[in-house]
Design an enzyme around this catalytic site. Structure first.
Site, PDB file in Angstrom:
ATOM      1  N   SER A   1       0.786  -1.245   0.000  1.00 43.50           N
ATOM      2  CA  SER A   1       0.000   0.000   0.000  1.00 43.50           C
ATOM      3  C   SER A   1       0.817   1.294   0.000  1.00 43.50           C
ATOM      4  O   SER A   1       0.291   2.336   0.363  1.00 43.50           O
ATOM      5  CB  SER A   1      -0.923  -0.006   1.219  1.00 43.50           C
TER       6      SER A   1
ATOM      7  N   ASN B   1       1.179  -8.977  -6.128  1.00 42.59           N
ATOM      8  CA  ASN B   1       0.605  -9.177  -4.798  1.00 42.59           C
ATOM      9  C   ASN B   1      -0.870  -8.755  -4.747  1.00 42.59           C
ATOM     10  O   ASN B   1      -1.732  -9.515  -4.314  1.00 42.59           O
ATOM     11  CB  ASN B   1       1.414  -8.367  -3.780  1.00 42.59           C
TER      12      ASN B   1
ATOM     13  N   SER C   1      -9.402   2.070  -2.097  1.00 42.01           N
ATOM     14  CA  SER C   1      -8.679   3.285  -1.714  1.00 42.01           C
ATOM     15  C   SER C   1      -9.119   4.489  -2.531  1.00 42.01           C
ATOM     16  O   SER C   1      -9.473   4.360  -3.711  1.00 42.01           O
ATOM     17  CB  SER C   1      -7.189   3.048  -1.948  1.00 42.01           C
TER      18      SER C   1
ATOM     19  N   TYR D   1      -0.277   1.630  -7.355  1.00 42.12           N
ATOM     20  CA  TYR D   1      -1.057   1.179  -6.195  1.00 42.12           C
ATOM     21  C   TYR D   1      -2.553   1.406  -6.453  1.00 42.12           C
ATOM     22  O   TYR D   1      -3.374   0.489  -6.323  1.00 42.12           O
ATOM     23  CB  TYR D   1      -0.607   1.920  -4.928  1.00 42.12           C
TER      24      TYR D   1
ATOM     25  N   LYS E   1      -5.962  -1.282  -7.102  1.00 43.10           N
ATOM     26  CA  LYS E   1      -7.252  -1.240  -6.394  1.00 43.10           C
ATOM     27  C   LYS E   1      -8.396  -1.109  -7.407  1.00 43.10           C
ATOM     28  O   LYS E   1      -9.461  -1.704  -7.252  1.00 43.10           O
ATOM     29  CB  LYS E   1      -7.280  -0.079  -5.399  1.00 43.10           C
TER      30      LYS E   1
END
Ligand code: UDP
Length: 329
Positions: free
Chosen positions: A81, A96, A121, A145, A149
Protein backbone atom coordinates in the site's frame (compact mmCIF):
# COMPACT_ATOMS: atom_id res chain seq x y z
CA UNK A 1 -16.29 -17.62 10.86
CA UNK A 2 -14.97 -14.50 9.13
CA UNK A 3 -11.69 -14.65 7.23
CA UNK A 4 -9.55 -11.52 7.53
CA UNK A 5 -6.66 -11.45 5.07
CA UNK A 6 -3.84 -9.17 6.16
CA UNK A 7 -5.08 -9.27 9.74
CA UNK A 8 -1.58 -8.84 11.17
CA UNK A 9 -1.34 -5.44 9.48
CA UNK A 10 -2.50 -2.01 10.55
CA UNK A 11 -6.14 -1.78 9.48
CA UNK A 12 -6.66 -5.56 9.39
CA UNK A 13 -5.71 -5.97 13.07
CA UNK A 14 -8.05 -3.15 14.11
CA UNK A 15 -10.83 -4.75 12.09
CA UNK A 16 -10.19 -8.12 13.76
CA UNK A 17 -10.53 -6.47 17.18
CA UNK A 18 -13.79 -4.78 16.14
CA UNK A 19 -15.34 -8.13 15.21
CA UNK A 20 -13.83 -9.97 18.19
CA UNK A 21 -15.32 -7.40 20.55
CA UNK A 22 -18.68 -8.18 18.94
CA UNK A 23 -18.17 -11.91 19.60
CA UNK A 24 -17.53 -13.02 16.03
CA UNK A 25 -15.22 -15.93 15.25
CA UNK A 26 -12.21 -14.73 13.29
CA UNK A 27 -9.58 -16.43 11.18
CA UNK A 28 -6.58 -14.26 10.32
CA UNK A 29 -4.53 -15.11 7.24
CA UNK A 30 -1.23 -13.27 6.80
CA UNK A 31 2.24 -13.91 5.40
CA UNK A 32 3.95 -11.32 7.65
CA UNK A 33 5.44 -9.60 4.62
CA UNK A 34 4.11 -6.34 6.05
CA UNK A 35 2.22 -7.41 9.16
CA UNK A 36 3.86 -8.47 12.40
CA UNK A 37 3.93 -11.70 14.39
CA UNK A 38 3.89 -9.69 17.62
CA UNK A 39 0.43 -8.33 16.73
CA UNK A 40 -0.96 -11.85 16.39
CA UNK A 41 0.74 -13.03 19.60
CA UNK A 42 -0.68 -10.02 21.37
CA UNK A 43 -4.24 -10.61 20.06
CA UNK A 44 -4.00 -14.25 21.11
CA UNK A 45 -3.34 -13.21 24.72
CA UNK A 46 -6.77 -11.65 24.93
CA UNK A 47 -8.91 -13.22 22.21
CA UNK A 48 -9.64 -16.60 20.79
CA UNK A 49 -8.48 -16.32 17.17
CA UNK A 50 -7.47 -18.82 14.53
CA UNK A 51 -4.32 -17.80 12.67
CA UNK A 52 -3.09 -19.31 9.39
CA UNK A 53 0.24 -18.21 7.94
CA UNK A 54 0.04 -18.10 4.18
CA UNK A 55 0.55 -16.08 1.02
CA UNK A 56 -2.27 -15.24 -1.38
CA UNK A 57 0.14 -15.56 -4.30
CA UNK A 58 0.18 -19.32 -3.57
CA UNK A 59 -3.34 -20.45 -4.27
CA UNK A 60 -2.84 -23.65 -2.28
CA UNK A 61 -2.34 -21.56 0.87
CA UNK A 62 -5.74 -19.93 0.62
CA UNK A 63 -7.46 -23.11 -0.66
CA UNK A 64 -6.29 -24.71 2.60
CA UNK A 65 -8.29 -22.17 4.60
CA UNK A 66 -11.55 -22.69 2.73
CA UNK A 67 -11.17 -26.48 2.77
CA UNK A 68 -10.48 -26.65 6.50
CA UNK A 69 -12.63 -23.92 8.06
CA UNK A 70 -16.22 -22.90 7.62
CA UNK A 71 -15.86 -19.37 6.27
CA UNK A 72 -18.97 -17.29 5.92
CA UNK A 73 -17.46 -14.02 4.61
CA UNK A 74 -14.08 -12.50 3.77
CA UNK A 75 -12.66 -9.10 4.67
CA UNK A 76 -9.72 -8.57 2.37
CA UNK A 77 -6.90 -6.26 3.48
CA UNK A 78 -3.77 -8.14 2.36
CA UNK A 79 -2.03 -5.81 -0.11
CA UNK A 80 1.00 -3.61 -0.57
CA UNK A 81 0.00 0.00 0.00
CA UNK A 82 2.86 2.46 -0.43
CA UNK A 83 2.15 4.84 -3.26
CA UNK A 84 5.75 5.88 -3.98
CA UNK A 85 7.06 2.31 -3.78
CA UNK A 86 4.39 1.22 -6.26
CA UNK A 87 5.78 3.71 -8.77
CA UNK A 88 9.26 2.19 -8.37
CA UNK A 89 8.15 -1.47 -8.28
CA UNK A 90 4.83 -1.86 -10.13
CA UNK A 91 5.55 -5.59 -10.77
CA UNK A 92 5.33 -6.57 -7.12
CA UNK A 93 2.17 -4.47 -6.69
CA UNK A 94 0.38 -6.17 -9.58
CA UNK A 95 1.56 -9.58 -8.43
CA UNK A 96 0.60 -9.18 -4.80
CA UNK A 97 -2.51 -7.01 -5.03
CA UNK A 98 -4.03 -8.29 -8.28
CA UNK A 99 -2.80 -11.86 -8.66
CA UNK A 100 -3.14 -12.50 -4.92
CA UNK A 101 -6.74 -11.25 -5.03
CA UNK A 102 -7.49 -13.32 -8.13
CA UNK A 103 -6.42 -16.46 -6.23
CA UNK A 104 -8.56 -15.43 -3.28
CA UNK A 105 -11.67 -14.78 -5.41
CA UNK A 106 -11.26 -18.04 -7.32
CA UNK A 107 -10.89 -20.00 -4.11
CA UNK A 108 -13.97 -18.26 -2.68
CA UNK A 109 -16.08 -19.12 -5.73
CA UNK A 110 -14.82 -22.73 -5.79
CA UNK A 111 -15.83 -23.08 -2.14
CA UNK A 112 -19.12 -21.23 -2.48
CA UNK A 113 -18.15 -18.35 -0.19
CA UNK A 114 -19.85 -15.41 -1.87
CA UNK A 115 -19.47 -12.37 0.41
CA UNK A 116 -16.43 -10.11 0.50
CA UNK A 117 -15.59 -6.69 1.90
CA UNK A 118 -12.72 -5.20 -0.05
CA UNK A 119 -10.26 -2.65 1.22
CA UNK A 120 -10.15 -0.18 -1.66
CA UNK A 121 -8.68 3.28 -1.71
CA UNK A 122 -9.25 6.91 -2.62
CA UNK A 123 -6.13 6.45 -4.76
CA UNK A 124 -8.42 5.03 -7.46
CA UNK A 125 -9.82 8.52 -8.16
CA UNK A 126 -6.49 10.06 -9.20
CA UNK A 127 -6.39 13.87 -9.43
CA UNK A 128 -9.69 15.22 -8.13
CA UNK A 129 -11.90 16.76 -10.82
CA UNK A 130 -14.29 18.08 -8.18
CA UNK A 131 -14.14 18.37 -4.42
CA UNK A 132 -15.44 16.66 -2.36
CA UNK A 133 -15.08 13.34 -4.18
CA UNK A 134 -18.20 11.17 -4.19
CA UNK A 135 -18.45 7.59 -5.43
CA UNK A 136 -19.51 8.78 -8.90
CA UNK A 137 -16.24 10.64 -9.45
CA UNK A 138 -14.28 9.36 -12.47
CA UNK A 139 -11.70 6.64 -11.77
CA UNK A 140 -8.27 7.60 -13.14
CA UNK A 141 -5.60 6.36 -10.72
CA UNK A 142 -2.23 8.04 -11.21
CA UNK A 143 -0.02 5.43 -9.54
CA UNK A 144 0.27 1.63 -9.74
CA UNK A 145 -1.06 1.18 -6.19
CA UNK A 146 -4.30 2.96 -7.13
CA UNK A 147 -4.44 1.02 -10.39
CA UNK A 148 -4.29 -2.32 -8.55
CA UNK A 149 -7.25 -1.24 -6.39
CA UNK A 150 -9.14 -0.13 -9.51
CA UNK A 151 -8.49 -3.45 -11.27
CA UNK A 152 -9.70 -5.44 -8.26
CA UNK A 153 -12.89 -3.36 -8.06
CA UNK A 154 -13.52 -4.19 -11.72
CA UNK A 155 -12.80 -7.88 -11.09
CA UNK A 156 -15.32 -7.84 -8.27
CA UNK A 157 -18.01 -6.41 -10.56
CA UNK A 158 -17.31 -9.18 -13.09
CA UNK A 159 -17.33 -11.91 -10.43
CA UNK A 160 -20.67 -10.63 -9.15
CA UNK A 161 -22.20 -10.81 -12.66
CA UNK A 162 -20.69 -14.21 -13.46
CA UNK A 163 -20.67 -16.05 -10.12
CA UNK A 164 -22.93 -14.06 -7.80
CA UNK A 165 -20.02 -13.02 -5.56
CA UNK A 166 -21.29 -10.03 -3.60
CA UNK A 167 -18.82 -7.36 -2.58
CA UNK A 168 -18.70 -4.14 -0.63
CA UNK A 169 -15.86 -1.94 -1.83
CA UNK A 170 -14.74 0.50 0.87
CA UNK A 171 -12.66 3.34 -0.52
CA UNK A 172 -10.49 4.61 2.31
CA UNK A 173 -9.15 8.12 2.48
CA UNK A 174 -6.16 8.68 4.82
CA UNK A 175 -6.33 6.39 7.80
CA UNK A 176 -4.66 7.50 11.05
CA UNK A 177 -4.77 6.76 14.77
CA UNK A 178 -4.44 3.59 16.81
CA UNK A 179 -6.30 1.44 19.30
CA UNK A 180 -3.28 1.69 21.60
CA UNK A 181 -5.26 0.28 24.54
CA UNK A 182 -5.36 -2.99 22.58
CA UNK A 183 -1.64 -2.62 21.84
CA UNK A 184 -2.19 -2.22 18.11
CA UNK A 185 -1.39 0.57 15.71
CA UNK A 186 0.38 1.56 12.52
CA UNK A 187 3.63 -0.39 12.17
CA UNK A 188 5.54 -0.35 8.90
CA UNK A 189 9.18 -1.38 8.79
CA UNK A 190 9.82 1.55 6.51
CA UNK A 191 7.31 4.21 7.51
CA UNK A 192 6.05 6.42 4.69
CA UNK A 193 2.90 7.90 6.20
CA UNK A 194 2.50 11.43 7.38
CA UNK A 195 1.34 11.27 11.01
CA UNK A 196 3.71 8.47 12.14
CA UNK A 197 6.59 10.23 10.41
CA UNK A 198 5.95 13.51 12.22
CA UNK A 199 5.70 11.60 15.52
CA UNK A 200 8.84 9.58 14.80
CA UNK A 201 10.77 12.78 14.36
CA UNK A 202 9.77 13.68 17.93
CA UNK A 203 10.67 10.29 19.38
CA UNK A 204 13.76 9.39 17.31
CA UNK A 205 16.78 11.66 17.50
CA UNK A 206 18.21 10.79 14.07
CA UNK A 207 14.97 11.28 12.11
CA UNK A 208 13.87 14.57 10.54
CA UNK A 209 10.37 14.98 9.20
CA UNK A 210 10.23 15.97 5.53
CA UNK A 211 7.38 17.76 3.79
CA UNK A 212 7.10 16.42 0.24
CA UNK A 213 6.52 19.56 -1.78
CA UNK A 214 5.14 22.97 -0.84
CA UNK A 215 4.47 24.14 -4.38
CA UNK A 216 1.04 22.53 -4.91
CA UNK A 217 -1.92 24.71 -5.85
CA UNK A 218 -3.42 24.63 -2.36
CA UNK A 219 -3.75 27.42 0.25
CA UNK A 220 -0.36 26.74 1.87
CA UNK A 221 1.24 24.85 -1.02
CA UNK A 222 1.15 21.39 0.64
CA UNK A 223 -1.12 18.47 -0.28
CA UNK A 224 -4.58 18.22 1.23
CA UNK A 225 -5.94 14.92 2.51
CA UNK A 226 -8.99 13.67 4.40
CA UNK A 227 -7.91 11.90 7.61
CA UNK A 228 -10.14 9.26 9.19
CA UNK A 229 -9.49 7.43 12.46
CA UNK A 230 -8.86 3.71 12.11
CA UNK A 231 -11.28 2.98 14.96
CA UNK A 232 -14.08 4.74 13.09
CA UNK A 233 -13.01 3.15 9.83
CA UNK A 234 -13.21 -0.43 11.08
CA UNK A 235 -16.65 0.19 12.50
CA UNK A 236 -17.74 0.86 8.91
CA UNK A 237 -16.56 -2.68 8.07
CA UNK A 238 -18.81 -4.05 10.75
CA UNK A 239 -21.76 -2.12 9.32
CA UNK A 240 -20.81 -3.19 5.77
CA UNK A 241 -20.73 -6.84 6.86
CA UNK A 242 -24.25 -6.55 8.28
CA UNK A 243 -25.45 -4.74 5.13
CA UNK A 244 -24.03 -7.51 2.95
CA UNK A 245 -25.73 -10.17 5.08
CA UNK A 246 -29.07 -8.34 5.16
CA UNK A 247 -29.31 -7.14 1.55
CA UNK A 248 -26.98 -9.54 -0.35
CA UNK A 249 -26.11 -6.74 -2.71
CA UNK A 250 -22.81 -5.32 -3.94
CA UNK A 251 -22.04 -1.67 -3.27
CA UNK A 252 -19.30 0.95 -2.94
CA UNK A 253 -18.71 3.46 -0.14
CA UNK A 254 -16.19 6.21 0.45
CA UNK A 255 -14.86 6.34 4.01
CA UNK A 256 -13.49 9.68 5.07
CA UNK A 257 -14.16 12.46 7.53
CA UNK A 258 -15.43 14.93 4.88
CA UNK A 259 -12.78 17.40 6.15
CA UNK A 260 -9.53 18.32 4.44
CA UNK A 261 -6.22 19.18 6.11
CA UNK A 262 -2.97 20.17 4.44
CA UNK A 263 0.33 18.53 5.38
CA UNK A 264 1.32 21.77 7.14
CA UNK A 265 -1.96 21.87 9.08
CA UNK A 266 -1.37 18.32 10.30
CA UNK A 267 2.18 19.23 11.25
CA UNK A 268 0.95 22.35 13.14
CA UNK A 269 -1.71 20.29 14.94
CA UNK A 270 0.89 17.74 16.10
CA UNK A 271 3.16 20.58 17.36
CA UNK A 272 0.21 22.08 19.21
CA UNK A 273 -0.85 18.77 20.82
CA UNK A 274 2.69 17.92 21.90
CA UNK A 275 3.43 21.52 22.76
CA UNK A 276 6.77 21.56 20.95
CA UNK A 277 8.34 22.88 17.77
CA UNK A 278 9.23 19.90 15.61
CA UNK A 279 12.08 20.47 13.13
CA UNK A 280 11.30 19.75 9.48
CA UNK A 281 12.66 20.14 5.95
CA UNK A 282 10.78 20.82 2.76
CA UNK A 283 11.91 18.51 -0.05
CA UNK A 284 10.67 17.94 -3.59
CA UNK A 285 7.31 16.40 -4.40
CA UNK A 286 6.92 12.65 -3.92
CA UNK A 287 6.09 10.56 -7.01
CA UNK A 288 2.45 9.68 -7.47
CA UNK A 289 0.94 12.11 -4.94
CA UNK A 290 -2.33 13.74 -6.02
CA UNK A 291 -2.75 17.35 -4.87
CA UNK A 292 -6.07 17.05 -3.03
CA UNK A 293 -8.11 14.09 -1.83
CA UNK A 294 -11.23 15.01 0.09
CA UNK A 295 -14.14 12.63 0.61
CA UNK A 296 -17.82 12.97 0.27
CA UNK A 297 -18.70 9.95 2.40
CA UNK A 298 -22.34 10.85 2.94
CA UNK A 299 -23.43 7.65 1.22
CA UNK A 300 -21.83 5.55 3.99
CA UNK A 301 -23.42 7.85 6.55
CA UNK A 302 -26.89 7.59 4.99
CA UNK A 303 -26.96 3.96 3.82
CA UNK A 304 -24.79 2.22 6.42
CA UNK A 305 -25.66 4.66 9.20
CA UNK A 306 -21.95 5.23 9.77
CA UNK A 307 -20.50 8.25 11.52
CA UNK A 308 -17.01 9.34 12.51
CA UNK A 309 -16.61 9.92 16.23
CA UNK A 310 -12.93 10.62 16.79
CA UNK A 311 -11.57 14.13 16.40
CA UNK A 312 -8.28 14.86 14.62
CA UNK A 313 -6.73 15.62 18.03
CA UNK A 314 -7.90 12.29 19.48
CA UNK A 315 -6.53 10.43 16.47
CA UNK A 316 -3.13 12.11 16.69
CA UNK A 317 -2.97 11.56 20.45
CA UNK A 318 -3.74 7.86 19.99
CA UNK A 319 -1.07 7.61 17.27
CA UNK A 320 1.41 9.20 19.67
CA UNK A 321 0.54 6.74 22.47
CA UNK A 322 1.04 3.90 19.99
CA UNK A 323 4.40 5.27 18.77
CA UNK A 324 5.61 5.21 22.37
CA UNK A 325 4.55 1.54 22.68
CA UNK A 326 6.15 0.73 19.31
CA UNK A 327 9.44 2.27 20.34
CA UNK A 328 9.75 -0.43 23.00
CA UNK A 329 8.87 -3.38 20.74
N1 UDP B 1 3.85 13.32 3.45
C1 UDP B 1 4.91 14.17 3.78
N2 UDP B 1 5.93 13.65 4.54
C2 UDP B 1 5.94 12.36 4.98
C3 UDP B 1 4.87 11.52 4.63
C4 UDP B 1 3.83 12.03 3.86
O1 UDP B 1 4.92 15.34 3.40
O2 UDP B 1 6.91 11.96 5.65
C5 UDP B 1 2.72 13.85 2.65
C6 UDP B 1 2.49 13.11 1.34
O3 UDP B 1 3.29 13.64 0.31
C7 UDP B 1 0.99 13.32 1.13
C8 UDP B 1 0.43 13.38 2.56
O4 UDP B 1 1.54 13.66 3.41
O5 UDP B 1 0.76 14.56 0.52
C9 UDP B 1 -0.20 12.08 3.02
O6 UDP B 1 0.71 11.03 2.73
P1 UDP B 1 0.57 9.58 3.33
O7 UDP B 1 1.78 8.81 2.88
O8 UDP B 1 0.35 9.66 4.81
O9 UDP B 1 -0.76 8.99 2.69
P2 UDP B 1 -1.20 8.84 1.15
O10 UDP B 1 -1.97 10.09 0.83
O11 UDP B 1 0.01 8.65 0.31
O12 UDP B 1 -2.06 7.63 1.16
Amino acid sequence: MILITGGAGYIGSHCAVEFLKNDYEILIFDNFSKGHREIIENLKLKYNIVFVEGDLRNKADIDFVFKNYKIDAVIHFAAFSEVSNSVLKPDIYYENNVLGTLNLLNSMVENNVLSIIFSSSAAIYGEAKHIPINEQHSLKPINPYGKTKYIVEEMLEDYDRAYGLKSIKLRYFNVIGADYEENIGEWHDVETHLVPNILKSVLKKDFIFKIFGDDYKTDDGTCVRDYVDVRDLVYAHFLAYKYLKDYKKSDIFNLGSNKGYSVKEIYDTVCEILNCKIPYEVVKRRNGDPQILLADSNKARNVLNWSTKKTLTESIQSAYEWEKILKNY
